[in-house]
Design a protein around this motif. Structure first.
Motif, PDB file in Angstrom:
ATOM      1  N   GLN A  72       0.835  -1.216   0.000  1.00  0.00           N
ATOM      2  CA  GLN A  72       0.000   0.000   0.000  1.00  0.00           C
ATOM      3  C   GLN A  72       0.863   1.256   0.000  1.00  0.00           C
ATOM      4  O   GLN A  72       0.420   2.317  -0.450  1.00  0.00           O
ATOM      5  N   ALA A  73       2.086   1.139   0.532  1.00  0.00           N
ATOM      6  CA  ALA A  73       3.048   2.242   0.407  1.00  0.00           C
ATOM      7  C   ALA A  73       3.869   1.924  -0.828  1.00  0.00           C
ATOM      8  O   ALA A  73       4.808   1.145  -0.763  1.00  0.00           O
ATOM      9  N   GLY A  74       3.515   2.501  -1.956  1.00  0.00           N
ATOM     10  CA  GLY A  74       4.221   2.094  -3.169  1.00  0.00           C
ATOM     11  C   GLY A  74       4.070   3.054  -4.320  1.00  0.00           C
ATOM     12  O   GLY A  74       3.458   4.119  -4.208  1.00  0.00           O
ATOM     13  N   ARG A  75       4.618   2.602  -5.438  1.00  0.00           N
ATOM     14  CA  ARG A  75       4.767   3.493  -6.598  1.00  0.00           C
ATOM     15  C   ARG A  75       3.469   3.882  -7.293  1.00  0.00           C
ATOM     16  O   ARG A  75       3.465   4.740  -8.155  1.00  0.00           O
ATOM     17  N   GLU A  94       2.548  10.721  -4.691  1.00  0.00           N
ATOM     18  CA  GLU A  94       3.336  11.308  -3.594  1.00  0.00           C
ATOM     19  C   GLU A  94       4.499  10.393  -3.191  1.00  0.00           C
ATOM     20  O   GLU A  94       5.535  10.858  -2.740  1.00  0.00           O
ATOM     21  N   PHE A  95       4.317   9.076  -3.398  1.00  0.00           N
ATOM     22  CA  PHE A  95       5.394   8.120  -3.118  1.00  0.00           C
ATOM     23  C   PHE A  95       6.516   8.312  -4.141  1.00  0.00           C
ATOM     24  O   PHE A  95       7.690   8.416  -3.801  1.00  0.00           O
ATOM     25  N   ARG A  96       6.098   8.394  -5.418  1.00  0.00           N
ATOM     26  CA  ARG A  96       7.093   8.538  -6.490  1.00  0.00           C
ATOM     27  C   ARG A  96       7.868   9.841  -6.316  1.00  0.00           C
ATOM     28  O   ARG A  96       9.092   9.876  -6.476  1.00  0.00           O
ATOM     29  N   GLN A 122       1.824   7.778   4.220  1.00  0.00           N
ATOM     30  CA  GLN A 122       1.205   8.342   2.997  1.00  0.00           C
ATOM     31  C   GLN A 122      -0.133   7.690   2.618  1.00  0.00           C
ATOM     32  O   GLN A 122      -1.126   8.403   2.440  1.00  0.00           O
ATOM     33  N   PRO A 123      -0.204   6.363   2.501  1.00  0.00           N
ATOM     34  CA  PRO A 123      -1.491   5.779   2.087  1.00  0.00           C
ATOM     35  C   PRO A 123      -2.614   6.024   3.091  1.00  0.00           C
ATOM     36  O   PRO A 123      -3.787   6.087   2.701  1.00  0.00           O
ATOM     37  N   ALA A 159      -5.101  -0.897   8.766  1.00  0.00           N
ATOM     38  CA  ALA A 159      -3.771  -1.241   9.277  1.00  0.00           C
ATOM     39  C   ALA A 159      -2.730  -0.582   8.378  1.00  0.00           C
ATOM     40  O   ALA A 159      -3.014  -0.248   7.223  1.00  0.00           O
ATOM     41  N   ALA A 160      -1.542  -0.388   8.932  1.00  0.00           N
ATOM     42  CA  ALA A 160      -0.410   0.124   8.151  1.00  0.00           C
ATOM     43  C   ALA A 160       0.707  -0.908   8.224  1.00  0.00           C
ATOM     44  O   ALA A 160       0.812  -1.635   9.218  1.00  0.00           O
ATOM     45  N   ILE A 161       1.526  -0.984   7.175  1.00  0.00           N
ATOM     46  CA  ILE A 161       2.688  -1.883   7.205  1.00  0.00           C
ATOM     47  C   ILE A 161       3.926  -1.012   7.090  1.00  0.00           C
ATOM     48  O   ILE A 161       3.972  -0.088   6.271  1.00  0.00           O
ATOM     49  N   ILE A 162       4.905  -1.290   7.939  1.00  0.00           N
ATOM     50  CA  ILE A 162       6.093  -0.436   7.963  1.00  0.00           C
ATOM     51  C   ILE A 162       6.801  -0.482   6.606  1.00  0.00           C
ATOM     52  O   ILE A 162       6.959  -1.556   6.023  1.00  0.00           O
ATOM     53  N   PHE A 163       7.222   0.657   6.113  1.00  0.00           N
ATOM     54  CA  PHE A 163       7.961   0.680   4.857  1.00  0.00           C
ATOM     55  C   PHE A 163       9.369   0.146   5.114  1.00  0.00           C
ATOM     56  O   PHE A 163      10.113   0.676   5.937  1.00  0.00           O
TER      57      PHE A 163
END
Ligand code: 1CP
Length: 369
Positions: free
Chosen positions: A39-42, A46-48, A72-73, A81-85
């Motif tokens: 989910q935190a990805g390209r 804003e991620f890019r 960000q997501p 839930a969030a997953i650590i980058f």
């Protein structure tokens, strides 16, 4: 942010939305929780923009950058839930291997393991608390900055998946170099898998101590194994990880955290996975929800499994697909997710439609009871 402010007290903000944790434990919920792998990805502009021109592993080594990318997501979508980058390949790095991220090509190891003698190049004793300290700092910082909105998931690659990268030297279709080891050097393979397991156990424990509220173990390369090889080279290590992490959490006086095992394309091992010591089994899209319930016999919660490519469809179609998926899994002991990660060309709007469909349809299903 100055370096000193990274030493943060562990009194974390109170958790406001524990739906994900309750579903993982099979408890009552008001809606089905949802998050997405990658989910935190390209796929996020804003991620890019944030990652532009920066080295991937340098980003992984910056707790502030990992925190920002993890959050960000959540600013866009009401994920539960969030997953650590971070990345699964920080573990081989901690064991002494060089890994580079080539843009457009993925991870590459300039000097992969070729023969069993190469195992001597790996560190015999890995000081996980110092080598992977930057991940622990990222987790602690993010746990504060997330302000108790949703739980934070920590993760690792599983031993076989990491072993295959360390031998292949990068992504692979056949994994034939790594599988050559399994057939030709079974003893050396077990030695490497055990070494990886020892590091992974300390790594996951460190993540919980740092503030991770759930853990996911990615066995992404299950699909290239057959049932026999899976039982010999993957499953015992997955079991060992769950058992040892849970024992150590207890010994340390910490609260138990739900553990998720995601063995991609491991449909043949579903019964075994449901008895491997994890609270949740993650599924890819090749498994039918109803049959997954039957085959796991209520022993675990399930997570998954919409084909990520369904996000190329329209919002209306996504909503229908989600509805069918929720009806198949049922509302108890279920966490909605995709069957694998989001791809960079996916439309963030459709990710939003996926999340909304899970929340809306699940509230309707729960109210009907
Ligand atoms: C966003 C990202 C990540 N890794 C890579 C990228 C893309 C590159 C970039 O942003 O520059 C390279 C990156 N890292 C890896 C790959 C796959 C390469 C390949 O096998 O071909 C790529 C492109 C290796 C990797 N890395 C990971 C896995 C397991 C999951 C899976 O099966 O996909 C694997 C296999 C885990 C991973 N990786 C990442 C996360 C955290 C963020 C989140 O999920 O929101 C996680 C959980 C982050």
């Amino acid at each position: 942010m100055d370096k000193g402010s990274l030493i943060l007290p562990k009194s974390f903000p109170e958790l406001k939305n524990d739906t994900f944790l309750r579903a993982a434990r099979g408890e009552e919920i008001e809606h089905i929780p949802v998050w997405c792998m990658r989910q935190a990805g390209r796929y996020l502009p804003e991620f890019r923009e944030f990652r532009a021109g920066k080295d991937f592993f340098e980003t992984c080594r910056s707790p502030e950058d990992c925190c920002e990318l993890t959050l960000q997501p959540l600013r866009r979508f009401p994920f539960d839930a969030a997953i650590i980058f971070s990345d699964i390949l920080v573990v081989p790095q901690a064991m002494g291997m060089e890994v580079q991220m080539s843009p457009g090509k993925g991870p590459t190891f300039p000097e992969p393991l070729k023969e069993p003698e190469d195992l001597q190049r790996l560190k015999t004793k890995v000081d996980v608390s110092s080598e992977l300290d930057y991940v622990f700092k990222a987790i602690t910082l993010t746990r504060h900055k997330i302000e108790g909105k949703v739980p934070l998931i920590g993760f690792t690659g599983a031993p076989w998946t990491l072993m295959s990268y360390m031998i292949e030297g990068g992504g692979s279709v056949t994994h034939s170099k790594a599988k050559r080891w399994l057939y030709r050097y079974p003893e050396a393979s077990h030695k490497l898998l055990s070494q990886l397991t020892d590091v992974i156990v300390e790594y996951l424990l460190g993540q919980v101590k740092a503030g991770a509220q759930a853990l996911q173990v990615f066995e992404s390369h299950t699909g290239c194994l057959g049932p026999v090889e899976f039982k010999e080279f993957s499953l015992p290590y997955l079991r060992d990880i769950a058992g040892r992490v849970k024992d150590k959490i207890k010994e340390s006086g910490l609260d138990n955290v739900p553990m998720i095992v995601f063995a991609k394309d491991g449909h043949y091992g579903l019964e075994d996975l449901s008895e491997s010591g994890y609270e949740v089994v993650g599924l890819d899209w090749t498994i039918d929800p109803c049959s997954a319930r039957v085959r796991t016999g209520g022993k675990v919660s399930l997570q998954g499994n919409m084909d990520p490519c369904a996000l190329y469809s329209t919002k209306e179609r996504i909503s229908e697909i989600v509805k069918r998926m929720l009806e198949g899994f049922g509302t108890k002991g279920y966490i909605a997710n995709l069957g694998h990660g989001l791809y960079p060309d996916m439309d963030p709007e459709n990710v939003g439609a996926f999340v909304e469909a899970v929340h809306t349809h699940s509230r309707q299903l729960l109210n009907r009871k």
